[in-house]
Design an enzyme around this catalytic site. Structure first.
Site, PDB file in Angstrom:
ATOM      1  NE  ARG A  15      -4.213  -1.512  -0.113  1.00  0.00           N
ATOM      2  CZ  ARG A  15      -5.588  -1.380   0.508  1.00  0.00           C
ATOM      3  NH1 ARG A  15      -5.631  -0.642   1.547  1.00  0.00           N
ATOM      4  NH2 ARG A  15      -6.395  -2.472   0.670  1.00  0.00           N
TER       5      ARG A  15
ATOM      6  NE  ARG B  64      -7.410   5.273   1.873  1.00  0.00           N
ATOM      7  CZ  ARG B  64      -8.322   4.337   2.612  1.00  0.00           C
ATOM      8  NH1 ARG B  64      -9.560   4.793   2.737  1.00  0.00           N
ATOM      9  NH2 ARG B  64      -7.750   3.264   2.943  1.00  0.00           N
TER      10      ARG B  64
ATOM     11  NE  ARG C 213     -10.758   6.383  -4.166  1.00  0.00           N
ATOM     12  CZ  ARG C 213     -11.912   6.484  -4.968  1.00  0.00           C
ATOM     13  NH1 ARG C 213     -12.025   7.044  -5.808  1.00  0.00           N
ATOM     14  NH2 ARG C 213     -13.031   5.929  -4.321  1.00  0.00           N
TER      15      ARG C 213
ATOM     16  CG  ASP D 155      -8.847  -3.890  -4.283  1.00  0.00           C
ATOM     17  OD1 ASP D 155      -8.451  -3.113  -3.642  1.00  0.00           O
ATOM     18  OD2 ASP D 155      -9.518  -4.817  -4.109  1.00  0.00           O
TER      19      ASP D 155
ATOM     20  CE1 TYR E 206     -12.765  -8.082   1.734  1.00  0.00           C
ATOM     21  CE2 TYR E 206     -11.165  -9.668   1.214  1.00  0.00           C
ATOM     22  CZ  TYR E 206     -11.639  -8.569   1.739  1.00  0.00           C
ATOM     23  OH  TYR E 206     -10.732  -7.662   2.591  1.00  0.00           O
TER      24      TYR E 206
HETATM   25  O1  CP3 Z   1       0.081   0.179  -3.288  1.00  0.00           O
HETATM   26  C1  CP3 Z   1      -0.315  -0.942  -3.515  1.00  0.00           C
HETATM   27  O2  CP3 Z   1      -0.311  -1.807  -2.372  1.00  0.00           O
HETATM   28  C2  CP3 Z   1      -1.128  -1.469  -4.572  1.00  0.00           C
HETATM   29  C3  CP3 Z   1      -2.446  -1.344  -4.758  1.00  0.00           C
HETATM   30  C4  CP3 Z   1      -3.600  -2.231  -3.696  1.00  0.00           C
HETATM   31  C5  CP3 Z   1      -4.722  -1.699  -3.274  1.00  0.00           C
HETATM   32  N1  CP3 Z   1      -5.512  -2.783  -2.575  1.00  0.00           N
HETATM   33  C6  CP3 Z   1      -5.379  -0.431  -3.568  1.00  0.00           C
HETATM   34  C7  CP3 Z   1      -6.321   0.098  -2.611  1.00  0.00           C
HETATM   35  C8  CP3 Z   1      -3.419  -3.681  -3.341  1.00  0.00           C
HETATM   36  C9  CP3 Z   1      -1.897  -4.553  -3.472  1.00  0.00           C
HETATM   37  C10 CP3 Z   1      -4.644  -4.000  -2.760  1.00  0.00           C
HETATM   38  C11 CP3 Z   1      -4.846  -5.322  -2.269  1.00  0.00           C
HETATM   39  C12 CP3 Z   1      -5.896  -5.620  -1.326  1.00  0.00           C
HETATM   40  N2  CP3 Z   1      -7.065  -5.025  -1.702  1.00  0.00           N
HETATM   41  C13 CP3 Z   1      -6.087  -6.482  -0.356  1.00  0.00           C
HETATM   42  C14 CP3 Z   1      -5.045  -7.500   0.186  1.00  0.00           C
HETATM   43  C15 CP3 Z   1      -4.122  -6.815   0.973  1.00  0.00           C
HETATM   44  C16 CP3 Z   1      -4.643  -6.378   2.466  1.00  0.00           C
HETATM   45  O3  CP3 Z   1      -5.016  -5.436   2.505  1.00  0.00           O
HETATM   46  O4  CP3 Z   1      -4.874  -7.483   3.113  1.00  0.00           O
HETATM   47  C17 CP3 Z   1      -7.514  -6.616   0.134  1.00  0.00           C
HETATM   48  C18 CP3 Z   1      -8.069  -7.319   1.220  1.00  0.00           C
HETATM   49  C19 CP3 Z   1      -8.057  -5.660  -0.633  1.00  0.00           C
HETATM   50  C20 CP3 Z   1      -9.538  -5.377  -0.571  1.00  0.00           C
HETATM   51  C21 CP3 Z   1      -9.868  -4.015  -0.305  1.00  0.00           C
HETATM   52  N3  CP3 Z   1      -9.716  -2.789  -1.123  1.00  0.00           N
HETATM   53  C22 CP3 Z   1     -10.239  -3.385   0.889  1.00  0.00           C
HETATM   54  C23 CP3 Z   1     -10.649  -4.167   2.297  1.00  0.00           C
HETATM   55  C24 CP3 Z   1     -10.342  -2.128   0.760  1.00  0.00           C
HETATM   56  C25 CP3 Z   1     -10.875  -1.147   1.860  1.00  0.00           C
HETATM   57  C26 CP3 Z   1      -9.927  -1.015   2.862  1.00  0.00           C
HETATM   58  C27 CP3 Z   1      -9.284   0.776   2.680  1.00  0.00           C
HETATM   59  O5  CP3 Z   1      -8.141   0.676   2.775  1.00  0.00           O
HETATM   60  O6  CP3 Z   1     -10.170   1.426   2.471  1.00  0.00           O
HETATM   61  C28 CP3 Z   1      -9.826  -1.565  -0.624  1.00  0.00           C
HETATM   62  C29 CP3 Z   1      -9.740  -0.371  -1.215  1.00  0.00           C
HETATM   63  C30 CP3 Z   1      -8.546   0.186  -1.719  1.00  0.00           C
HETATM   64  N4  CP3 Z   1      -7.488  -0.752  -2.322  1.00  0.00           N
HETATM   65  C31 CP3 Z   1      -7.808   1.239  -1.292  1.00  0.00           C
HETATM   66  C32 CP3 Z   1      -6.659   1.211  -2.000  1.00  0.00           C
HETATM   67  C33 CP3 Z   1      -5.520   2.428  -2.135  1.00  0.00           C
HETATM   68  C34 CP3 Z   1      -8.250   2.534  -0.362  1.00  0.00           C
HETATM   69  C35 CP3 Z   1      -9.484   3.012  -1.278  1.00  0.00           C
HETATM   70  C36 CP3 Z   1      -9.397   4.196  -1.812  1.00  0.00           C
HETATM   71  O7  CP3 Z   1      -8.385   5.037  -1.740  1.00  0.00           O
HETATM   72  O8  CP3 Z   1     -10.433   5.188  -2.106  1.00  0.00           O
END
Ligand code: CP3
Length: 357
Positions: free
Chosen positions: A39, A43, A52, A89, A165
């Site tokens: 990540r 943000r 975003r 994602d 999920y």
């Molecule tokens: O920089 C990176 O790591 C690359 C991008 C990336 C994202 N999600 C972007 C994202 C990666 C590798 C993921 C993987 C991901 N997504 C996982 C596995 C890793 C982990 O956290 O265990 C999972 C479970 C998801 C599913 C997911 N996507 C969730 C549970 C959420 C909400 C949680 C949150 O942080 O808001 C997301 C949204 C998400 N995916 C965001 C980002 C940057 C935040 C949303 C936003 O910016 O509006």
């Protein structure tokens, strides 16, 4: 298309020995470990928040190649990191298989819950790579813009994590998913098999587009009982890795079984991954003994100590550098960067790793 027989021209040989991350993941020790952060795009960066805000839905943002490429590159402009990870994602796979997926602002992902075998049979693998075309286009753009010394990481969720999920319909606990798995073992097996094939295909397509390394996120390995670990976690990931390696035999695969580091040995041996990610609770020295000297370990700084900074951060970085010294190691967090993380703390972490503490 027959996926089991790749012609030599299809075999991917993106591996470049001058990329430190690739070399360490293939088992070569480095004096100074390569570093990247889960990540790292997100943000905590003001330029990410600005980008975003110009894209209304999170999935549309993931599917906009120029925006996704820009988000991927942002942390590489600020930090002396050894890799970029493609901005996407894990839930693009269920979406591309035909499930409804959306993100609720401030809450996280929502999916139309999968409830029966009919839902599994309806999953459409044949259109996966067409539907995920924008992800591959973003990868192509990033590889063209990224310095040759930095690796580009593609990724996917592991079958069990994706299944949780899809069955739960959201994050949170895995109670519905486990209840479904116990009540419908054959339906679960079919779901995991389809997801494994989708994961293998999606990872191979990312490498064809320019990714150098891939990571499989098993984010929900923590509450899988010992008796189910083979069937829900190891065998589906092994199937995905086999399908991937037919096309990309030289590309390193990192597996990240979050919450199951005590099973690292069985995980590495059973899945065929090249390297293993360590969560914040993992004991690096014990895992090194468990997996042997040739398997790279990645991790495992607490994202909260990164957000806290100061002496606690310096000490935590040094502890990990010391504990991981005996074998190939990739410096990373044990989970993703949290939004409240100050940029100066990430700079300090990277500088300390590069200085060898
Ligand atoms: O920089 C990176 O790591 C690359 C991008 C990336 C994202 N999600 C972007 C994202 C990666 C590798 C993921 C993987 C991901 N997504 C996982 C596995 C890793 C982990 O956290 O265990 C999972 C479970 C998801 C599913 C997911 N996507 C969730 C549970 C959420 C909400 C949680 C949150 O942080 O808001 C997301 C949204 C998400 N995916 C965001 C980002 C940057 C935040 C949303 C936003 O910016 O509006």
């Amino acid at each position: 298309m027959n996926k089991s027989a790749a012609s030599p021209a299809e075999l991917q040989t993106n591996h470049k020995p001058d990329r430190k991350l690739t070399s360490v993941l293939l088992g070569r020790k480095a004096d100074v470990p390569p570093v990247w952060l889960m990540r790292q795009a997100g943000r905590h960066l003001p330029e990410y928040r600005e980008l975003r805000s110009r894209n209304s839905s999170f999935l549309d943002f993931c599917y906009a190649p120029a925006a996704a490429a820009e988000a991927t590159l942002q942390p590489t402009r600020r930090y002396d990191i050894d890799a970029a990870i493609i901005f996407s994602d894990i839930l693009v796979i269920p979406h591309a298989l035909g499930r409804k997926v959306w993100f609720v602002e401030g809450e996280g992902p929502r999916l139309e819950p999968l409830t029966n075998g009919e839902d599994v049979r309806a999953l459409d693998l044949s259109r996966l790579e067409t539907r995920l075309g924008p992800v591959y286009e973003a990868i192509d753009r990033v590889r063209g813009a990224l310095e040759p010394s930095r690796a580009l990481i593609g990724f996917a969720g592991a079958p069990w994590t994706l299944a949780t999920y899809m069955i739960q319909g959201k994050g949170g606990d895995r109670v519905k998913a486990r209840a479904f798995a116990y009540a419908n073992p054959e339906v679960l097996d079919a779901l995991l098999a389809t997801l494994a094939d989708a994961v293998g295909d999606h990872l191979a397509a990312q490498v064809r587009a320019g990714a150098d390394v891939v990571q499989i996120f098993e984010s929900w390995a923590e509450d899988v009982p010992e008796a189910a670990f083979q069937r829900w976690v190891i065998q589906p990931i092994a199937r995905a890795v086999r399908r991937f390696k037919v096309h990309c035999p030289e590309t390193p695969v990192i597996g990240f079984p979050r919450g199951a580091s005590h099973r690292a040995r069985a995980f590495v041996q059973g899945t065929g991954v090249n390297a293993v990610g360590m969560d914040i609770g993992a004991d690096l020295a014990a895992c090194r003994d468990a997996v042997g000297a040739g398997v790279a370990l990645q991790g495992n700084l607490d994202p909260i100590v990164l957000a806290a900074g100061g002496r606690a951060l310096d000490e935590a970085v040094d502890t990990i550098l010391h504990a991981a010294r005996s074998g190939p190691h990739v410096f990373n967090l044990g989970h993703g960067v949290i939004p409240a993380t100050p940029i100066s703390h990430v700079e300090r972490l990277v500088a300390r790793v590069k200085a060898g503490s």
